[in-house]
Design a protein around this motif. Structure first.
Motif, mmCIF file in Angstrom:
data_model
loop_
_atom_site.group_PDB
_atom_site.id
_atom_site.type_symbol
_atom_site.label_atom_id
_atom_site.label_comp_id
_atom_site.label_asym_id
_atom_site.label_seq_id
_atom_site.Cartn_x
_atom_site.Cartn_y
_atom_site.Cartn_z
ATOM 1 N N ILE A 52 64.022 7.446 67.767
ATOM 2 C CA ILE A 52 62.817 8.154 67.941
ATOM 3 C C ILE A 52 61.466 7.454 67.503
ATOM 4 C CG2 ILE A 52 61.789 10.566 67.074
ATOM 5 C CD1 ILE A 52 64.685 11.087 66.270
ATOM 6 N N LEU A 53 60.525 7.648 68.127
ATOM 7 C CA LEU A 53 59.189 7.152 67.857
ATOM 8 C C LEU A 53 58.082 8.292 67.599
ATOM 9 C CD1 LEU A 53 57.533 4.484 67.521
ATOM 10 C CD2 LEU A 53 57.035 4.468 70.078
ATOM 11 N N PRO A 54 57.879 8.486 66.370
ATOM 12 C CA PRO A 54 56.914 9.716 66.077
ATOM 13 C C PRO A 54 55.621 9.044 65.848
ATOM 14 C CG PRO A 54 58.350 9.087 64.243
ATOM 15 C CD PRO A 54 58.563 8.170 65.178
ATOM 16 N N LEU A 55 54.611 9.592 66.651
ATOM 17 C CA LEU A 55 53.329 8.973 66.444
ATOM 18 C C LEU A 55 52.196 10.343 66.088
ATOM 19 C CD1 LEU A 55 52.984 7.009 69.941
ATOM 20 C CD2 LEU A 55 53.774 6.197 67.649
ATOM 21 N N GLY A 56 50.909 9.912 65.562
ATOM 22 C CA GLY A 56 50.085 10.864 65.042
ATOM 23 C C GLY A 56 50.110 10.765 63.504
ATOM 24 N N VAL A 57 49.425 11.897 62.964
ATOM 25 C CA VAL A 57 49.286 11.961 61.460
ATOM 26 C C VAL A 57 50.596 12.571 60.995
ATOM 27 C CG1 VAL A 57 48.170 12.566 59.549
ATOM 28 C CG2 VAL A 57 47.013 11.555 61.773
ATOM 29 N N GLY A 58 50.733 13.848 61.376
ATOM 30 C CA GLY A 58 51.663 14.704 60.666
ATOM 31 C C GLY A 58 53.331 14.649 61.037
ATOM 32 N N VAL A 59 53.283 14.337 62.324
ATOM 33 C CA VAL A 59 54.696 14.301 63.091
ATOM 34 C C VAL A 59 55.552 13.371 62.367
ATOM 35 C CG1 VAL A 59 55.822 13.913 65.266
ATOM 36 C CG2 VAL A 59 53.656 15.057 65.387
ATOM 37 N N PRO A 60 55.293 12.117 62.176
ATOM 38 C CA PRO A 60 56.071 11.162 61.436
ATOM 39 C C PRO A 60 56.663 11.753 60.115
ATOM 40 C CG PRO A 60 54.410 9.968 62.188
ATOM 41 C CD PRO A 60 54.032 11.460 62.057
ATOM 42 N N GLN A 106 54.194 -2.476 74.323
ATOM 43 C CA GLN A 106 55.165 -2.555 73.016
ATOM 44 C C GLN A 106 56.103 -1.379 73.063
ATOM 45 O OE1 GLN A 106 52.978 -2.726 69.249
ATOM 46 N NE2 GLN A 106 54.817 -2.995 67.971
ATOM 47 N N ILE A 107 55.592 -0.034 73.233
ATOM 48 C CA ILE A 107 56.589 1.077 73.378
ATOM 49 C C ILE A 107 57.729 0.779 74.128
ATOM 50 C CG2 ILE A 107 56.813 3.394 73.738
ATOM 51 C CD1 ILE A 107 53.994 3.891 72.885
ATOM 52 N N MET A 108 57.427 0.192 75.400
ATOM 53 C CA MET A 108 58.455 -0.065 76.209
ATOM 54 C C MET A 108 59.509 -0.956 75.673
ATOM 55 S SD MET A 108 57.646 1.799 78.981
ATOM 56 C CE MET A 108 59.077 1.085 79.917
ATOM 57 N N LYS A 109 59.214 -2.041 75.010
ATOM 58 C CA LYS A 109 59.700 -3.127 74.490
ATOM 59 C C LYS A 109 60.621 -2.549 73.276
ATOM 60 C CE LYS A 109 56.773 -7.085 75.348
ATOM 61 N NZ LYS A 109 56.125 -8.125 74.860
ATOM 62 N N LEU A 110 60.438 -1.443 72.656
ATOM 63 C CA LEU A 110 60.997 -0.791 71.740
ATOM 64 C C LEU A 110 62.178 0.146 72.353
ATOM 65 C CD1 LEU A 110 58.197 0.297 69.297
ATOM 66 C CD2 LEU A 110 59.685 -1.513 68.759
ATOM 67 N N LYS A 111 61.985 0.625 73.408
ATOM 68 C CA LYS A 111 63.075 1.314 73.988
ATOM 69 C C LYS A 111 63.398 2.511 73.155
ATOM 70 C CE LYS A 111 65.139 -2.688 76.489
ATOM 71 N NZ LYS A 111 66.335 -3.466 76.643
ATOM 72 N N PRO A 112 62.468 3.358 73.096
ATOM 73 C CA PRO A 112 62.796 4.728 72.220
ATOM 74 C C PRO A 112 63.620 5.705 73.298
ATOM 75 C CG PRO A 112 60.532 4.749 72.953
ATOM 76 C CD PRO A 112 61.052 3.180 73.378
ATOM 77 N N ASP A 113 64.361 6.525 72.749
ATOM 78 C CA ASP A 113 64.904 7.666 73.611
ATOM 79 C C ASP A 113 64.126 8.862 73.350
ATOM 80 O OD1 ASP A 113 65.693 8.177 70.979
ATOM 81 O OD2 ASP A 113 67.878 8.108 71.184
ATOM 82 N N LEU A 114 63.092 8.869 72.476
ATOM 83 C CA LEU A 114 62.150 10.017 72.321
ATOM 84 C C LEU A 114 60.866 9.475 71.621
ATOM 85 C CD1 LEU A 114 61.325 13.094 72.505
ATOM 86 C CD2 LEU A 114 62.514 13.360 70.545
ATOM 87 N N LEU A 153 58.981 23.767 63.678
ATOM 88 C CA LEU A 153 59.952 24.264 64.237
ATOM 89 C C LEU A 153 60.045 23.681 65.734
ATOM 90 C CD1 LEU A 153 59.484 28.084 63.783
ATOM 91 C CD2 LEU A 153 61.281 26.696 62.535
ATOM 92 N N ASP A 154 58.900 23.421 66.322
ATOM 93 C CA ASP A 154 58.989 22.693 67.836
ATOM 94 C C ASP A 154 59.499 21.399 67.546
ATOM 95 O OD1 ASP A 154 57.700 24.981 68.760
ATOM 96 O OD2 ASP A 154 55.620 24.134 68.577
ATOM 97 N N VAL A 155 59.008 20.427 66.553
ATOM 98 C CA VAL A 155 59.687 19.273 66.441
ATOM 99 C C VAL A 155 60.928 19.091 66.014
ATOM 100 C CG1 VAL A 155 59.310 17.214 64.992
ATOM 101 C CG2 VAL A 155 57.420 18.267 65.667
ATOM 102 N N SER A 156 61.589 20.251 65.245
ATOM 103 C CA SER A 156 63.078 20.169 64.875
ATOM 104 C C SER A 156 63.813 20.488 66.055
ATOM 105 C CB SER A 156 63.104 21.228 63.811
ATOM 106 O OG SER A 156 62.894 22.550 64.449
ATOM 107 N N GLU A 157 63.307 21.087 67.110
ATOM 108 C CA GLU A 157 64.260 21.433 68.193
ATOM 109 C C GLU A 157 64.214 20.232 69.003
ATOM 110 O OE1 GLU A 157 62.422 25.107 70.213
ATOM 111 O OE2 GLU A 157 63.054 26.205 68.741
ATOM 112 N N ALA A 158 62.912 19.537 69.413
ATOM 113 C CA ALA A 158 63.110 18.113 70.135
ATOM 114 C C ALA A 158 64.041 17.433 69.602
ATOM 115 C CB ALA A 158 61.442 17.843 70.064
ATOM 116 N N VAL A 159 64.151 17.256 68.201
ATOM 117 C CA VAL A 159 65.120 16.257 67.628
ATOM 118 C C VAL A 159 66.406 16.585 67.505
ATOM 119 C CG1 VAL A 159 63.157 14.905 66.621
ATOM 120 C CG2 VAL A 159 64.501 16.515 65.358
ATOM 121 N N GLY A 160 66.475 17.987 67.717
ATOM 122 C CA GLY A 160 67.877 18.585 67.734
ATOM 123 C C GLY A 160 68.165 18.953 66.298
#
Length: 331
Positions: A52-60, A106-114, A153-160
């Motif tokens: 997982i690659l979380p971007l932004g201020v609060g999401v990580p 760089q994101i492509m090289k990291l190969k994130p699944d989300l 709640l939204d993020v928790s659903e996204a990461v399962g």
């Protein structure tokens, strides 16, 4: 007779189609779960994401407490800074550190699944990643506590991790309830009016996140009493007119005075322009890390409200301990 034969053939074809259909699965049937992001895009997962690659201020912050560092692929470097980050210690366990803005290459090289991105992220960048097969979940930017809860709640659903998300939100509510119970005993005559100040000036637009933070801490936001455009700052003259009981400053702020570095607290206490302020006369100036009131857009906002309330009304919080303490204050 021909009509009868046609009917028989149609029925036979229908049964064949049904029989064949039993061996086929739609994309949704194959998926472990499907979520919809803030832009209305549906994203399906056959398994929980582990890169997982979380971007932004609060999401990580949110992702870290849902999955732990093991499932986070990379984080911007500043998340290891305890002055601005609630997850500094955990962030140090994430192997890859990046700059605040990460190029698509760089994101492509990291190969994130989300990849989770804030709503104001570059749409072209989002579409480029999606066109390359990367799952991108756009998160709505929260502007108040209720929206932060929904964001969790939204993020928790996204990461399962939907159940963990509900637990985090419940923890937030428990902290808010403790603040409410404690502050209800404070006499009206002792209620304080606070003003948040940065190097650029005072801030706290009405209806903004800091304004709502004060609401949950049962403190009046002085800047909320005037009309301010989003992002606007209040100068010295405006600060004097607002007459706050308490001034809030970030501990990391430093100002120049007589060619020497001095803390912002010392600067305000000795500024002639502020001598008439009640906060200065009573030396009611509080310094807190930036994360507690400037960069607080995750579930840690509940902790920030508690820290703010206990800093303004310390006599009422001496014997209390925050339920489910999420992180301590770094000195």
């Amino acid at each position: 007779m021909k009509r009868l034969i046609c009917v028989i053939m149609l029925v036979t074809l229908a049964f064949c189609a049904m029989a064949c259909g039993k061996g086929l699965k739609t994309h949704d049937e194959e998926a472990l779960y499907t979520v919809q992001d803030a832009t209305g895009v549906n994203i399906s997962f056959k398994e929980k994401p582990h890169r997982i690659l979380p971007l932004g201020v609060g999401v990580p912050d949110i992702v870290m407490d849902l999955t732990g560092p093991e499932r986070i692929l990379a984080l911007p470097k500043y998340f290891s800074d305890a002055q601005v980050s609630f997850i500094a210690d955990k962030a140090k366990k994430v192997p890859i550190k990046t700059e605040r803005i990460i190029p698509v290459e760089q994101i492509m090289k990291l190969k994130p699944d989300l990849v989770l991105v804030p709503y104001n992220a570059d749409r072209t960048k989002i579409e480029t990643m999606r066109s390359m097969g990367i799952k991108v979940f756009v998160v709505k930017a929260p502007h108040n506590m209720q929206e932060i809860e929904q964001c969790v709640l939204d993020v928790s659903e996204a990461v399962g991790e939907a159940e963990k998300g509900k637990s985090i939100v419940q923890n937030m509510k428990s902290i808010f309830e403790l603040i409410k119970k404690t502050n209800s005993s404070i006499p009206v005559t002792e209620r304080k009016k606070i003003l948040a100040v940065s190097v650029e000036g005072a801030f706290g637009v009405k209806g903004g996140l800091f304004d709502d933070l004060c609401h949950y801490a049962y403190i009046e936001n002085a800047a909320g009493n005037i009309e301010l455009p989003t992002g606007a700052r209040i100068g010295k003259e405006g600060i004097v007119k607002l007459q706050p009981d308490v001034i809030l400053l970030p501990t990391a702020t430093r100002m120049m005075a007589d060619s020497k570095r001095k803390t912002a607290i010392d600067e305000i206490l000795h500024d002639p322009s502020y001598m008439t302020l009640k906060a200065v006369q009573n030396k009611q100036i509080i310094a807190l890390p930036d994360k507690y009131y400037r960069y607080c857009v995750s579930h840690y906002a509940a902790e920030a409200a508690y820290v703010l309330a206990s800093s303004v009304y310390p006599q009422y919080y001496k014997q209390l301990q925050m339920p489910g303490l999420l992180a301590g204050i770094e000195e």
